[in-house]
Design a protein around this motif. Structure first.
Motif, PDB file in Angstrom:
ATOM      1  N   THR A 137     -48.541  28.633 -38.786  1.00 40.87           N
ATOM      2  CA  THR A 137     -48.667  27.221 -38.479  1.00 40.87           C
ATOM      3  C   THR A 137     -47.390  26.568 -38.993  1.00 40.87           C
ATOM      4  O   THR A 137     -47.041  26.721 -40.173  1.00 40.87           O
ATOM      5  CB  THR A 137     -49.896  26.599 -39.153  1.00 40.87           C
ATOM      6  N   LEU A 138     -46.682  25.880 -38.103  1.00 40.11           N
ATOM      7  CA  LEU A 138     -45.378  25.309 -38.421  1.00 40.11           C
ATOM      8  C   LEU A 138     -45.389  23.796 -38.264  1.00 40.11           C
ATOM      9  O   LEU A 138     -46.127  23.254 -37.449  1.00 40.11           O
ATOM     10  CB  LEU A 138     -44.304  25.895 -37.498  1.00 40.11           C
ATOM     11  N   ARG A 139     -44.532  23.136 -39.038  1.00 41.88           N
ATOM     12  CA  ARG A 139     -44.333  21.693 -38.931  1.00 41.88           C
ATOM     13  C   ARG A 139     -42.830  21.449 -38.785  1.00 41.88           C
ATOM     14  O   ARG A 139     -42.030  22.041 -39.511  1.00 41.88           O
ATOM     15  CB  ARG A 139     -44.827  20.996 -40.195  1.00 41.88           C
ATOM     16  N   LYS A 140     -42.454  20.588 -37.868  1.00 41.39           N
ATOM     17  CA  LYS A 140     -41.042  20.270 -37.651  1.00 41.39           C
ATOM     18  C   LYS A 140     -40.524  19.489 -38.855  1.00 41.39           C
ATOM     19  O   LYS A 140     -41.078  18.470 -39.235  1.00 41.39           O
ATOM     20  CB  LYS A 140     -40.889  19.454 -36.376  1.00 41.39           C
ATOM     21  N   SER A 141     -39.439  20.002 -39.469  1.00 39.87           N
ATOM     22  CA  SER A 141     -38.854  19.302 -40.603  1.00 39.87           C
ATOM     23  C   SER A 141     -37.532  18.648 -40.240  1.00 39.87           C
ATOM     24  O   SER A 141     -37.105  17.713 -40.906  1.00 39.87           O
ATOM     25  CB  SER A 141     -38.678  20.253 -41.790  1.00 39.87           C
ATOM     26  N   SER A 142     -36.874  19.127 -39.193  1.00 34.74           N
ATOM     27  CA  SER A 142     -35.666  18.500 -38.648  1.00 34.74           C
ATOM     28  C   SER A 142     -35.500  18.982 -37.216  1.00 34.74           C
ATOM     29  O   SER A 142     -36.325  19.741 -36.716  1.00 34.74           O
ATOM     30  CB  SER A 142     -34.442  18.847 -39.498  1.00 34.74           C
ATOM     31  N   ASP A 143     -34.440  18.554 -36.554  1.00 35.24           N
ATOM     32  CA  ASP A 143     -34.235  18.959 -35.159  1.00 35.24           C
ATOM     33  C   ASP A 143     -33.967  20.453 -35.016  1.00 35.24           C
ATOM     34  O   ASP A 143     -34.185  21.021 -33.958  1.00 35.24           O
ATOM     35  CB  ASP A 143     -33.075  18.179 -34.539  1.00 35.24           C
ATOM     36  N   GLU A 182     -34.971  22.818 -37.614  1.00 32.09           N
ATOM     37  CA  GLU A 182     -35.752  23.598 -38.565  1.00 32.09           C
ATOM     38  C   GLU A 182     -37.243  23.311 -38.453  1.00 32.09           C
ATOM     39  O   GLU A 182     -37.645  22.198 -38.143  1.00 32.09           O
ATOM     40  CB  GLU A 182     -35.331  23.295 -40.006  1.00 32.09           C
ATOM     41  N   MET A 183     -38.028  24.347 -38.710  1.00 31.71           N
ATOM     42  CA  MET A 183     -39.482  24.228 -38.819  1.00 31.71           C
ATOM     43  C   MET A 183     -39.849  24.774 -40.197  1.00 31.71           C
ATOM     44  O   MET A 183     -39.210  25.689 -40.702  1.00 31.71           O
ATOM     45  CB  MET A 183     -40.185  25.043 -37.738  1.00 31.71           C
ATOM     46  N   GLU A 184     -40.907  24.201 -40.774  1.00 33.54           N
ATOM     47  CA  GLU A 184     -41.389  24.638 -42.081  1.00 33.54           C
ATOM     48  C   GLU A 184     -42.736  25.321 -41.919  1.00 33.54           C
ATOM     49  O   GLU A 184     -43.603  24.829 -41.204  1.00 33.54           O
ATOM     50  CB  GLU A 184     -41.526  23.435 -43.008  1.00 33.54           C
ATOM     51  N   ILE A 185     -42.911  26.461 -42.569  1.00 31.14           N
ATOM     52  CA  ILE A 185     -44.183  27.174 -42.509  1.00 31.14           C
ATOM     53  C   ILE A 185     -45.214  26.419 -43.338  1.00 31.14           C
ATOM     54  O   ILE A 185     -44.982  26.122 -44.507  1.00 31.14           O
ATOM     55  CB  ILE A 185     -44.041  28.617 -43.014  1.00 31.14           C
ATOM     56  N   VAL A 186     -46.338  26.093 -42.706  1.00 29.15           N
ATOM     57  CA  VAL A 186     -47.433  25.403 -43.385  1.00 29.15           C
ATOM     58  C   VAL A 186     -48.472  26.416 -43.851  1.00 29.15           C
ATOM     59  O   VAL A 186     -48.959  26.341 -44.976  1.00 29.15           O
ATOM     60  CB  VAL A 186     -48.081  24.357 -42.453  1.00 29.15           C
ATOM     61  N   HIS A 190     -41.374  27.836 -46.558  1.00 27.50           N
ATOM     62  CA  HIS A 190     -40.143  28.480 -46.098  1.00 27.50           C
ATOM     63  C   HIS A 190     -39.667  27.811 -44.809  1.00 27.50           C
ATOM     64  O   HIS A 190     -40.460  27.526 -43.924  1.00 27.50           O
ATOM     65  CB  HIS A 190     -40.383  29.978 -45.864  1.00 27.50           C
ATOM     66  N   LYS A 191     -38.380  27.553 -44.702  1.00 23.80           N
ATOM     67  CA  LYS A 191     -37.804  26.904 -43.518  1.00 23.80           C
ATOM     68  C   LYS A 191     -37.277  27.958 -42.555  1.00 23.80           C
ATOM     69  O   LYS A 191     -36.680  28.949 -42.967  1.00 23.80           O
ATOM     70  CB  LYS A 191     -36.665  25.975 -43.924  1.00 23.80           C
ATOM     71  N   ILE A 192     -37.519  27.727 -41.269  1.00 27.58           N
ATOM     72  CA  ILE A 192     -37.070  28.622 -40.211  1.00 27.58           C
ATOM     73  C   ILE A 192     -36.143  27.850 -39.296  1.00 27.58           C
ATOM     74  O   ILE A 192     -36.489  26.765 -38.824  1.00 27.58           O
ATOM     75  CB  ILE A 192     -38.267  29.147 -39.387  1.00 27.58           C
ATOM     76  N   LYS A 193     -34.951  28.380 -39.050  1.00 31.27           N
ATOM     77  CA  LYS A 193     -34.017  27.752 -38.125  1.00 31.27           C
ATOM     78  C   LYS A 193     -34.473  28.083 -36.705  1.00 31.27           C
ATOM     79  O   LYS A 193     -34.847  29.207 -36.414  1.00 31.27           O
ATOM     80  CB  LYS A 193     -32.611  28.231 -38.352  1.00 31.27           C
ATOM     81  N   ILE A 194     -34.440  27.068 -35.822  1.00 26.39           N
ATOM     82  CA  ILE A 194     -34.895  27.261 -34.447  1.00 26.39           C
ATOM     83  C   ILE A 194     -33.826  26.815 -33.479  1.00 26.39           C
ATOM     84  O   ILE A 194     -32.955  25.997 -33.803  1.00 26.39           O
ATOM     85  CB  ILE A 194     -36.198  26.491 -34.174  1.00 26.39           C
ATOM     86  N   LYS A 195     -33.878  27.364 -32.290  1.00 34.35           N
ATOM     87  CA  LYS A 195     -33.029  26.929 -31.185  1.00 34.35           C
ATOM     88  C   LYS A 195     -33.962  26.602 -30.032  1.00 34.35           C
ATOM     89  O   LYS A 195     -34.756  27.434 -29.618  1.00 34.35           O
ATOM     90  CB  LYS A 195     -32.057  28.026 -30.779  1.00 34.35           C
ATOM     91  N   TRP A 196     -33.900  25.385 -29.572  1.00 38.15           N
ATOM     92  CA  TRP A 196     -34.762  24.959 -28.459  1.00 38.15           C
ATOM     93  C   TRP A 196     -34.175  25.457 -27.155  1.00 38.15           C
ATOM     94  O   TRP A 196     -32.980  25.380 -26.920  1.00 38.15           O
ATOM     95  CB  TRP A 196     -34.873  23.438 -28.427  1.00 38.15           C
TER      96      TRP A 196
END
Length: 74
Positions: free
Chosen positions: A34-40, A42-46, A65-71
């Motif tokens: 389950t992830l929450r958007k922390s910036s454009d 990055e997503m943070e694991i909830v 933990h923060k995960i870098k994402i590419k849309w």
């Protein structure tokens, strides 16, 4: 079920402010994150859901933990 001496109000402080539209569930291998958007970017694991107990020990899947994402938009 929680067996804790921590009061219910402390455990669930702020849960009313969080809505399901702020969260995203995705499957990574046999885990459901389950992830929450922390910036454009990055997503943070909830939270993590897995039947493998070792997944809960992996720091890469730890809550916070923060995960870098590419849309990708086709």
């Amino acid at each position: 079920m929680y067996y804790t001496v921590v009061p219910f109000e402390v455990l669930y402080d702020g849960i009313e402010k969080m809505s399901n539209k702020d969260l995203l569930e995705c499957r990574v291998g046999n885990r459901i994150l389950t992830l929450r958007k922390s910036s454009d970017s990055e997503m943070e694991i909830v939270s993590v859901f897995s039947t493998n107990p070792w997944d809960y020990m992996d720091p890469h899947f730890a809550p916070g933990h923060k995960i870098k994402i590419k849309w990708f938009i086709p």
